[in-house]
Design a protein around this motif. Sequence first.
Motif, PDB file in Angstrom:
ATOM      1  N   MET A   1      24.930  14.906  48.929  1.00 29.12           N
ATOM      2  CA  MET A   1      24.297  15.697  50.073  1.00 29.12           C
ATOM      3  C   MET A   1      23.602  17.044  49.917  1.00 29.12           C
ATOM      4  O   MET A   1      23.825  17.212  48.416  1.00 29.12           O
ATOM      5  CB  MET A   1      25.121  16.537  51.127  1.00 29.12           C
ATOM      6  N   ALA A   2      22.148  17.072  49.463  1.00 28.43           N
ATOM      7  CA  ALA A   2      20.452  17.358  48.969  1.00 28.43           C
ATOM      8  C   ALA A   2      21.665  19.233  49.535  1.00 28.43           C
ATOM      9  O   ALA A   2      22.022  19.644  50.819  1.00 28.43           O
ATOM     10  CB  ALA A   2      19.615  17.253  49.714  1.00 28.43           C
ATOM     11  N   LYS A   3      20.926  20.098  49.352  1.00 23.11           N
ATOM     12  CA  LYS A   3      20.800  21.338  49.630  1.00 23.11           C
ATOM     13  C   LYS A   3      19.917  21.547  51.357  1.00 23.11           C
ATOM     14  O   LYS A   3      19.369  21.098  51.233  1.00 23.11           O
ATOM     15  CB  LYS A   3      19.686  22.120  48.713  1.00 23.11           C
ATOM     16  N   ASP A   4      20.544  22.725  51.998  1.00 25.09           N
ATOM     17  CA  ASP A   4      20.683  22.494  53.117  1.00 25.09           C
ATOM     18  C   ASP A   4      19.731  23.612  53.006  1.00 25.09           C
ATOM     19  O   ASP A   4      20.192  24.892  53.106  1.00 25.09           O
ATOM     20  CB  ASP A   4      21.423  22.714  54.298  1.00 25.09           C
ATOM     21  N   PHE A   5      18.560  24.138  53.123  1.00 24.48           N
ATOM     22  CA  PHE A   5      17.475  24.897  53.344  1.00 24.48           C
ATOM     23  C   PHE A   5      16.781  25.399  54.857  1.00 24.48           C
ATOM     24  O   PHE A   5      16.449  26.003  54.823  1.00 24.48           O
ATOM     25  CB  PHE A   5      15.873  24.667  53.010  1.00 24.48           C
ATOM     26  N   ASN A   6      18.323  25.408  55.963  1.00 26.40           N
ATOM     27  CA  ASN A   6      18.198  25.622  56.610  1.00 26.40           C
ATOM     28  C   ASN A   6      19.673  26.920  56.628  1.00 26.40           C
ATOM     29  O   ASN A   6      19.450  27.687  57.523  1.00 26.40           O
ATOM     30  CB  ASN A   6      18.257  25.179  57.808  1.00 26.40           C
ATOM     31  N   ASN A   7      20.643  27.078  55.956  1.00 26.70           N
ATOM     32  CA  ASN A   7      21.359  27.253  55.929  1.00 26.70           C
ATOM     33  C   ASN A   7      21.007  29.257  55.589  1.00 26.70           C
ATOM     34  O   ASN A   7      20.183  28.889  54.788  1.00 26.70           O
ATOM     35  CB  ASN A   7      21.829  26.407  54.499  1.00 26.70           C
ATOM     36  N   PRO A   8      21.347  30.263  56.703  1.00 28.30           N
ATOM     37  CA  PRO A   8      20.852  31.538  56.411  1.00 28.30           C
ATOM     38  C   PRO A   8      21.465  32.094  55.021  1.00 28.30           C
ATOM     39  O   PRO A   8      20.599  32.635  54.576  1.00 28.30           O
ATOM     40  CB  PRO A   8      21.605  31.893  57.915  1.00 28.30           C
ATOM     41  N   ILE A   9      22.539  31.653  54.383  1.00 29.11           N
ATOM     42  CA  ILE A   9      23.128  31.994  53.330  1.00 29.11           C
ATOM     43  C   ILE A   9      21.666  31.703  51.963  1.00 29.11           C
ATOM     44  O   ILE A   9      21.621  32.495  51.011  1.00 29.11           O
ATOM     45  CB  ILE A   9      24.418  31.571  52.850  1.00 29.11           C
ATOM     46  N   VAL A  10      21.594  30.539  52.009  1.00 26.58           N
ATOM     47  CA  VAL A  10      20.212  29.791  51.339  1.00 26.58           C
ATOM     48  C   VAL A  10      19.456  30.470  51.599  1.00 26.58           C
ATOM     49  O   VAL A  10      17.912  30.537  50.368  1.00 26.58           O
ATOM     50  CB  VAL A  10      20.600  28.351  51.440  1.00 26.58           C
ATOM     51  N   VAL A  11      19.121  30.851  52.689  1.00 30.03           N
ATOM     52  CA  VAL A  11      17.593  31.363  52.375  1.00 30.03           C
ATOM     53  C   VAL A  11      17.492  32.830  52.563  1.00 30.03           C
ATOM     54  O   VAL A  11      16.612  33.320  51.649  1.00 30.03           O
ATOM     55  CB  VAL A  11      17.237  31.252  54.177  1.00 30.03           C
TER      56      VAL A  11
END
Length: 225
Positions: A1-11
């Motif tokens: 699965m691709a990285k979730d750019f809506n994940n607050p930690i990722v952001v």
Amino acid sequence: MAKDFNNPIVVDGYDEHIRKLIPSYEMIHLQVHALLKTYAPSNAKILVVGCGTGYELKYLAEQFPNWTFTAIDPAPNMIEKAQQYIADSGLLNQVQFLQGDTSILSSLSETFDVALAILVSHFVPTQQKGHFFKDIGNSLSKFGLCLSYELTQISNPQQLETLKILALKTGLSEKQAEVMANRIDQDFALISVDEMKHLYQQAGFSTIETFAQVLNYYGFIGLKS
């Protein structure tokens, strides 16, 4: 699965992490600045595809106060963070934000002089890349241009190992570099330089060149006429 750019930690960690992950990250933006100053009109309308947290937007809006920007991103949390960053910088009068992917561009009445897709299309699934660039091409004026910067296809283990070594030198930890290498196929949809140029051609760009290379990272410029 691709990285979730809506994940607050990722952001929240995006700006710090990308400078460690992408070789010569600041130089990419300096090159884009130079190309824009060369090719774009004095009152340019700029489309920023995948605006992320707004770093690129802030830099360009400050450099070109007579320009206007339309920034799109499919991740609501990214858009929210970018809006706040631009608001805190006092630059909201230059920037319009839209949440969505490139399919929303067909609903806009205006056209743009330049589209920027910096470190974006390598995340777009291969079967959707053609639509991605056609959407961008259709949103540009007759003499518009597109600038993109991508990680391209990795052809052998040595190329991947070289990228990993460089990432260690630019700030990733051993563990982070190992994760990057192990997840390259899940996080990215990589195609060759020739395939990228072909996508530009199919999207209506008559002149396609590369303007930069760092290992498997390439910068592309496409001009419509």
